[in-house]
Enzyme design. Structure first.
Site, PDB file in Angstrom:
ATOM      1  N   ARG A 101       0.825  -1.203   0.000  1.00  0.00           N
ATOM      2  CA  ARG A 101       0.000   0.000   0.000  1.00  0.00           C
ATOM      3  C   ARG A 101       0.858   1.251   0.000  1.00  0.00           C
ATOM      4  O   ARG A 101       1.768   1.398   0.818  1.00  0.00           O
ATOM      5  CB  ARG A 101      -0.880  -0.010   1.248  1.00  0.00           C
ATOM      6  CG  ARG A 101      -2.053   0.929   1.205  1.00  0.00           C
ATOM      7  CD  ARG A 101      -2.910   0.649   2.397  1.00  0.00           C
ATOM      8  NE  ARG A 101      -4.176   1.333   2.356  1.00  0.00           N
ATOM      9  CZ  ARG A 101      -4.912   1.561   3.426  1.00  0.00           C
ATOM     10  NH1 ARG A 101      -4.506   1.154   4.600  1.00  0.00           N
ATOM     11  NH2 ARG A 101      -6.064   2.171   3.325  1.00  0.00           N
ATOM     12  N   PHE A 135       1.553  10.793   2.249  1.00  0.00           N
ATOM     13  CA  PHE A 135       1.055  10.243   3.515  1.00  0.00           C
ATOM     14  C   PHE A 135       1.996   9.169   4.048  1.00  0.00           C
ATOM     15  O   PHE A 135       2.756   9.403   4.966  1.00  0.00           O
ATOM     16  CB  PHE A 135      -0.360   9.699   3.338  1.00  0.00           C
ATOM     17  CG  PHE A 135      -0.960   9.092   4.576  1.00  0.00           C
ATOM     18  CD1 PHE A 135      -0.615   9.556   5.838  1.00  0.00           C
ATOM     19  CD2 PHE A 135      -1.871   8.048   4.482  1.00  0.00           C
ATOM     20  CE1 PHE A 135      -1.163   8.986   6.984  1.00  0.00           C
ATOM     21  CE2 PHE A 135      -2.426   7.477   5.616  1.00  0.00           C
ATOM     22  CZ  PHE A 135      -2.064   7.955   6.870  1.00  0.00           C
ATOM     23  N   GLN A 159       3.141   1.313   3.296  1.00  0.00           N
ATOM     24  CA  GLN A 159       2.804   0.265   4.268  1.00  0.00           C
ATOM     25  C   GLN A 159       3.221  -1.101   3.750  1.00  0.00           C
ATOM     26  O   GLN A 159       3.098  -1.410   2.556  1.00  0.00           O
ATOM     27  CB  GLN A 159       1.291   0.281   4.528  1.00  0.00           C
ATOM     28  CG  GLN A 159       0.828  -0.715   5.580  1.00  0.00           C
ATOM     29  CD  GLN A 159      -0.678  -0.642   5.798  1.00  0.00           C
ATOM     30  OE1 GLN A 159      -1.311   0.314   5.379  1.00  0.00           O
ATOM     31  NE2 GLN A 159      -1.236  -1.641   6.458  1.00  0.00           N
ATOM     32  N   ASN A 161      -2.448  -1.343  12.503  1.00  0.00           N
ATOM     33  CA  ASN A 161      -3.303  -2.203  13.327  1.00  0.00           C
ATOM     34  C   ASN A 161      -4.732  -2.177  12.802  1.00  0.00           C
ATOM     35  O   ASN A 161      -5.053  -1.460  11.860  1.00  0.00           O
ATOM     36  CB  ASN A 161      -3.242  -1.776  14.799  1.00  0.00           C
ATOM     37  CG  ASN A 161      -3.727  -0.357  15.020  1.00  0.00           C
ATOM     38  OD1 ASN A 161      -4.743   0.072  14.462  1.00  0.00           O
ATOM     39  ND2 ASN A 161      -2.994   0.402  15.838  1.00  0.00           N
ATOM     40  N   PHE A 209       4.057   0.926   8.946  1.00  0.00           N
ATOM     41  CA  PHE A 209       4.033   1.943   7.899  1.00  0.00           C
ATOM     42  C   PHE A 209       5.101   2.983   8.191  1.00  0.00           C
ATOM     43  O   PHE A 209       5.524   3.165   9.348  1.00  0.00           O
ATOM     44  CB  PHE A 209       2.648   2.594   7.753  1.00  0.00           C
ATOM     45  CG  PHE A 209       2.147   3.323   8.968  1.00  0.00           C
ATOM     46  CD1 PHE A 209       2.324   4.697   9.111  1.00  0.00           C
ATOM     47  CD2 PHE A 209       1.472   2.626   9.971  1.00  0.00           C
ATOM     48  CE1 PHE A 209       1.838   5.366  10.225  1.00  0.00           C
ATOM     49  CE2 PHE A 209       0.970   3.299  11.095  1.00  0.00           C
ATOM     50  CZ  PHE A 209       1.167   4.668  11.217  1.00  0.00           C
ATOM     51  N   LEU A 247      -3.135  10.317  13.724  1.00  0.00           N
ATOM     52  CA  LEU A 247      -2.825   8.932  14.092  1.00  0.00           C
ATOM     53  C   LEU A 247      -2.239   8.833  15.493  1.00  0.00           C
ATOM     54  O   LEU A 247      -2.009   7.720  15.984  1.00  0.00           O
ATOM     55  CB  LEU A 247      -1.831   8.331  13.088  1.00  0.00           C
ATOM     56  CG  LEU A 247      -2.262   8.309  11.625  1.00  0.00           C
ATOM     57  CD1 LEU A 247      -1.232   7.603  10.774  1.00  0.00           C
ATOM     58  CD2 LEU A 247      -3.615   7.626  11.476  1.00  0.00           C
ATOM     59  N   HIS A 300      -1.639   4.587  17.033  1.00  0.00           N
ATOM     60  CA  HIS A 300      -0.604   3.708  16.488  1.00  0.00           C
ATOM     61  C   HIS A 300       0.692   3.941  17.245  1.00  0.00           C
ATOM     62  O   HIS A 300       1.013   5.071  17.615  1.00  0.00           O
ATOM     63  CB  HIS A 300      -0.401   3.972  14.996  1.00  0.00           C
ATOM     64  CG  HIS A 300      -1.629   3.703  14.187  1.00  0.00           C
ATOM     65  ND1 HIS A 300      -1.884   2.497  13.594  1.00  0.00           N
ATOM     66  CD2 HIS A 300      -2.699   4.496  13.907  1.00  0.00           C
ATOM     67  CE1 HIS A 300      -3.051   2.543  12.968  1.00  0.00           C
ATOM     68  NE2 HIS A 300      -3.571   3.750  13.153  1.00  0.00           N
TER      69      HIS A 300
END
Length: 555
Positions: free
Chosen positions: A432, A437, A440, A479, A490, A499, A503
């Site tokens: 991903r 951003f 991942q 997660n 990531f 976030l 995380h």
């Protein structure tokens, strides 16, 4: 000779100009082409163009373009090297032999003296041509409409340089004159001409502030000229804001703040520029500081309005980010599929006396109190990925893990890099990528983001939220909600405050961000799966960093 006037190592603008002039001279010398240069710009570009007049070795038979469709044919060579530039005083003899009846001289030869680039020339085409001429040169200037003027540069006096004005007060007066001249053009909304004057003022002050050797800056001299040169820079920043050149605005303001950290205009205008580039936290810090230093109520009102506007924009972006990334997180397993409220969100918010419904307050602390600086960590274990793209080597990414704050999480990642217990990141893809951003990967079970397992079992609990997602390169656990950490991770390519406390940040990239950005910008499908096959070809642990104390050092 022209370049030697401006060769000051510590002044970028002057050095850049000197470099351009020198390179052009060398190019023309090597090519043997000392012919008239063509300029596609107007007289406003005179500082950047270096003309070598046709006729240096005689007369020119071929018309040369002087800019704005004015062509020059040299009929008599001039002498010397210099040519008139901005604010040079020129005396010109001219005769209009062809053109509209109202401008034709009718055989009358006129002589005028004026300052270049001050709109004092009898005809714009005459000034354009004169700026390509040497002392004593005679030429015929022709426009597209057929207007023809015979011109002789009788004499000219270049604008003074700091070296020609040894008296410090005279130098300061020159900087003031250039700044005030720029202000006059700004008032007429001639922003390009205003910008040239402000630049001339800052360049003059910078050159005058050099040490006698010309290799260092004399701070006391900088402060002496600051009353005028700082104003010229902040005005130059104002023009940059109008032209939406926000990097230029920030650069000029930062130069002022390096010597005058409480300059209100520099803080305010840099804050506005930072807001336009969406650096909202830095923008708000500058605007709040400017507001706290501004004593005049009439000036505080627009600052308060700007501050509210930036606060509103920051909130809007936060909402937008949450909407955008919240939906993205729900599309695949292995990331945040639900939003947990932060602990502090359940507590009553302290009252604010500025009516902004924000953590900022116009009085007191003038920085964002909600922004934490990155935590300082003790040296931790290091790991690496060797990454490939469609089988070709992309490069190495090296990590340092935060074992001092989240040892279990760090050990899980490190063990998967080493391949302990039959679990390894080797051959696992980055499944991903989202530009601006994060990237991942780490699904050691299925490779598509729907699986993964840890060395402690399928999942393990969130260990601690010691670090926030404050800057690119941070390594964090993916997660599927609270306490569901597995093997997926990531790497941030932009700050992601939404976030925080959802995380666990457990490391950072210490080398290889260019590889991370290459992965980040790989084209992807609608599910953010990269169209290329990007994999961790090899991975492992690196030798630990040894910190040598004073007692261990050689004497």
């Amino acid at each position: 000779r022209e370049a030697s006037k401006f060769q000051m190592e510590d002044d970028l603008e002057a050095s850049s100009y000197a470099k351009r002039v020198t390179q052009e001279a060398l190019r023309k010398y090597d090519a043997g082409e000392f012919a008239e240069s063509s300029s596609s710009g107007s007289s406003s570009e005179a500082d950047d163009d270096d003309f070598y007049g046709a006729g240096d070795e005689g007369t020119s038979e071929k018309p040369k373009d002087c800019g704005q469709r004015v062509f020059k044919v040299t009929t008599k060579s001039g002498s010397g090297f210099e040519k008139p530039r901005e604010l040079s005083e020129v005396t010109v003899r001219y005769e209009v032999t062809k053109g509209p009846a109202e401008v034709v001289s009718g055989g009358v030869v006129c002589e005028r003296t004026w300052l270049v680039d001050e709109l004092e020339a009898p005809l714009p085409m005459v000034e354009l041509g004169v700026m390509t001429m040497k002392f004593g040169e005679e030429a015929t200037l022709t426009m597209d409409d057929g207007t023809t003027v015979l011109v002789t540069l009788v004499k000219f006096r270049p604008a003074p340089t700091p070296a020609e004005m040894p008296n410090a007060k005279d130098r300061l007066a020159r900087v003031e004159y250039l700044k005030n001249n720029g202000n006059a053009w700004f008032a007429k909304r001639d922003y390009q001409r205003a910008k040239r004057r402000y630049r001339a003022a800052t360049l003059f002050a910078d050159l005058a502030s050099q040490s006698p050797s010309g290799t260092t800056v004399d701070v006391e001299k900088v402060k002496f000229f600051g009353s005028a040169s700082f104003a010229a820079r902040t005005n130059l920043a104002r023009v940059a804001l109008i032209e939406k050149d926000y990097d230029e605005c920030k650069d000029q303001c930062s130069k002022v703040l390096a010597y005058a950290p409480e300059n209100v205009k520099a803080l305010y205008r840099r804050g506005l520029a930072l807001a336009e580039t969406e650096d909202y936290d830095e923008a708000l810090a500058d605007l709040k500081k400017a507001l706290s230093l501004e004593p005049e109520d009439k000036n505080r009102k627009p600052m308060e309005k700007s501050l509210r506007h930036v606060l509103s924009r920051r909130k809007a972006r936060t909402v937008k980010d949450k909407e955008r990334y919240g939906l993205l997180f729900q599309k695949l397993g292995g990331f945040a599929s639900e939003n947990r409220p932060k602990e502090e969100d359940t507590k009553p918010r302290p009252a604010s006396n500025d009516g902004l419904d924000d953590d900022y307050d116009f009085k007191g602390v003038n920085v964002d109190t909600t922004t934490r600086k990155p935590r300082a960590h003790a040296p931790g274990p290091r790991a690496f990925f060797e990454v490939t793209k469609d089988g070709a080597v992309l490069g190495r990414v090296t990590f340092e893990l935060f074992e001092d704050t989240v040892p279990r999480t760090a050990q899980n990642f490190l063990s998967l890099c080493r391949g302990d217990q039959g679990l390894t990141y080797e051959k696992v893809p980055f499944h991903r990528v989202i530009a601006d951003f994060m990237i991942q990967g780490g699904d050691v079970a299925k490779g598509d983001g729907t699986g993964g397992t840890s060395i402690y079992g399928k999942t393990f609990d969130d260990e601690a939220f010691a670090d926030r997602h404050t800057h690119p390169g941070l390594l964090s656990m993916a997660n599927a909600g609270p306490n569901t950490n597995g093997s997926q991770f990531f790497i941030l390519t932009q700050p992601a405050p939404h976030l925080d406390e959802k995380h666990v940040v457990f490391g950072k990239v210490i080398d290889g961000m260019h590889v991370v950005h290459a992965i980040e910008h790989t084209p992807a499908d609608h599910d953010d799966k990269p169209l290329a096959d990007i994999r961790i070809a090899h991975c492992g642990e690196l030798d630990p960093v040894v910190v040598v104390g004073p007692e261990d050092q050689d004497t």
